[in-house]
Enzyme design. Structure first.
Site, PDB file in Angstrom:
ATOM      1  N   LYS A   1      35.822  28.749  53.705  1.00 49.87           N
ATOM      2  CA  LYS A   1      36.274  27.497  53.677  1.00 49.87           C
ATOM      3  C   LYS A   1      36.330  27.547  52.469  1.00 49.87           C
ATOM      4  O   LYS A   1      37.365  26.290  51.367  1.00 49.87           O
ATOM      5  CB  LYS A   1      34.738  26.476  54.169  1.00 49.87           C
TER       6      LYS A   1
ATOM      7  N   ARG B   1      26.810  18.759  58.503  1.00 54.77           N
ATOM      8  CA  ARG B   1      26.599  19.407  59.377  1.00 54.77           C
ATOM      9  C   ARG B   1      25.093  19.098  60.054  1.00 54.77           C
ATOM     10  O   ARG B   1      24.802  19.987  60.075  1.00 54.77           O
ATOM     11  CB  ARG B   1      26.019  19.891  57.968  1.00 54.77           C
TER      12      ARG B   1
ATOM     13  N   ARG C   1      29.618  38.676  48.545  1.00 57.20           N
ATOM     14  CA  ARG C   1      30.174  37.422  47.273  1.00 57.20           C
ATOM     15  C   ARG C   1      28.836  37.061  45.814  1.00 57.20           C
ATOM     16  O   ARG C   1      28.655  36.627  45.042  1.00 57.20           O
ATOM     17  CB  ARG C   1      30.338  36.541  47.809  1.00 57.20           C
TER      18      ARG C   1
ATOM     19  N   ARG D   1      25.021  33.687  43.350  1.00 51.01           N
ATOM     20  CA  ARG D   1      24.443  33.042  44.514  1.00 51.01           C
ATOM     21  C   ARG D   1      23.088  33.497  45.258  1.00 51.01           C
ATOM     22  O   ARG D   1      23.587  34.380  46.002  1.00 51.01           O
ATOM     23  CB  ARG D   1      25.233  32.076  45.538  1.00 51.01           C
TER      24      ARG D   1
ATOM     25  N   ARG E   1      20.270  31.147  56.909  1.00 53.71           N
ATOM     26  CA  ARG E   1      21.700  29.805  57.502  1.00 53.71           C
ATOM     27  C   ARG E   1      22.290  29.867  58.528  1.00 53.71           C
ATOM     28  O   ARG E   1      23.100  28.918  58.924  1.00 53.71           O
ATOM     29  CB  ARG E   1      22.041  30.768  55.644  1.00 53.71           C
TER      30      ARG E   1
HETATM   31  P1  AMP Z   1      27.307  26.148  51.135  1.00 53.21           P
HETATM   32  O1  AMP Z   1      28.666  26.046  50.313  1.00 53.21           O
HETATM   33  O2  AMP Z   1      28.257  24.565  51.458  1.00 53.21           O
HETATM   34  O3  AMP Z   1      27.137  26.723  51.745  1.00 53.21           O
HETATM   35  O4  AMP Z   1      25.966  24.773  50.710  1.00 53.21           O
HETATM   36  C1  AMP Z   1      25.051  25.579  50.149  1.00 53.21           C
HETATM   37  C2  AMP Z   1      23.807  25.157  50.441  1.00 53.21           C
HETATM   38  O5  AMP Z   1      24.058  23.846  50.269  1.00 53.21           O
HETATM   39  C3  AMP Z   1      23.866  25.159  52.376  1.00 53.21           C
HETATM   40  O6  AMP Z   1      22.955  26.019  53.149  1.00 53.21           O
HETATM   41  C4  AMP Z   1      22.558  23.978  52.423  1.00 53.21           C
HETATM   42  O7  AMP Z   1      21.107  23.808  51.610  1.00 53.21           O
HETATM   43  C5  AMP Z   1      23.195  22.747  51.115  1.00 53.21           C
HETATM   44  N1  AMP Z   1      23.767  22.036  51.629  1.00 53.21           N
HETATM   45  C6  AMP Z   1      25.277  21.964  51.606  1.00 53.21           C
HETATM   46  N2  AMP Z   1      25.816  21.307  52.528  1.00 53.21           N
HETATM   47  C7  AMP Z   1      25.286  20.460  53.363  1.00 53.21           C
HETATM   48  C8  AMP Z   1      24.319  19.200  54.117  1.00 53.21           C
HETATM   49  N3  AMP Z   1      26.131  18.718  54.385  1.00 53.21           N
HETATM   50  N4  AMP Z   1      24.131  19.423  54.658  1.00 53.21           N
HETATM   51  C9  AMP Z   1      22.923  19.959  54.061  1.00 53.21           C
HETATM   52  N5  AMP Z   1      22.487  20.656  53.154  1.00 53.21           N
HETATM   53  C10 AMP Z   1      23.820  21.185  52.830  1.00 53.21           C
END
Ligand code: AMP
Length: 192
Positions: free
Chosen positions: A14, A89, A128, A134, A146
């Site tokens: 994404k 989500r 990554r 990260r 996750r």
């Molecule tokens: P991402 O960069 O999208 O993989 O997000 C990293 C982390 O941020 C996720 O594993 C969640 O802990 C948190 N996170 C990001 N977007 C959301 C969302 N829409 N709802 C809840 N937690 C989120």
């Protein structure tokens, strides 16, 4: 407005595809993961609260996430559309998003889900972690959690938009350009 959800499990691409779509379609990109990382970097109270969930690979509570998303949308009142990346989500997040867009007289035009096998995701995320730094990408236990959270809590969002015929699954394996082309084909189809 043209509002798109770029959907898919962690590591599905994404974040790679979003900037290319932004350039082509002139939309505002909102990544809730990026917003949380920026809040954490700025040591805000929202960031500190979110960090405890992110570090375990769990979702940040809906109330906090929706509030942050809403503020970011309000910062872009003249956007001709949004690409939502990593949001919604959960079903309550999807319902909140639908209500916010309805207030603008708009809606989600397309949910494009990138489909990638689990083992490929684990390999990509581990790779990554070495460049992104990260911590939630480098620990296999957190990565597996996750992926579990994606299946148990997030996939239902694709079904929510399937009810109105808006969800499309796209093969997320191949070159970046091939995947971009597949995405554009789906987006162009909702533009006509
Ligand atoms: P991402 O960069 O999208 O993989 O997000 C990293 C982390 O941020 C996720 O594993 C969640 O802990 C948190 N996170 C990001 N977007 C959301 C969302 N829409 N709802 C809840 N937690 C989120």
């Amino acid at each position: 407005m043209l509002n798109l959800i770029l959907f898919g499990p962690p590591g599905s691409g994404k974040g790679t595809q979003a900037p290319m779509l932004v350039e082509k379609y002139g939309l505002v990109h909102i990544s809730t993961g990026d917003l949380f990382r920026s809040e954490i970097g700025n040591k805000t109270s929202l960031g500190l609260e979110a960090k405890s969930y992110i570090d375990k690979g769990n979702l940040v509570p809906d109330e906090l996430t929706i509030r942050m998303l809403k503020a970011e949308m309000e910062r872009n009142p003249n956007a001709k559309g949004f690409i939502f990346d990593g949001f919604p989500r959960t079903i309550p997040q999807a319902q909140a998003l639908d209500a916010m867009l309805l207030q603008k007289g708009s809606e989600i035009a397309l949910l494009a889900a990138l489909d990638v096998p689990d083992e490929e995701l684990v390999t990509r995320l581990f790779g990554r972690s070495k460049v992104s730094g990260r911590s939630d990408d480098g620990d296999e236990q957190i990565v597996r959690n996750r992926l579990h959270v994606y299946k148990s809590e997030t996939l239902a969002v694709a079904s929510h938009y399937e009810l109105t015929g808006k969800s499309r699954f796209i093969v997320g394996v191949g070159t970046v350009d091939e995947i971009f082309e597949r995405l554009c084909r789906e987006i162009d189809a909702v533009l006509v």
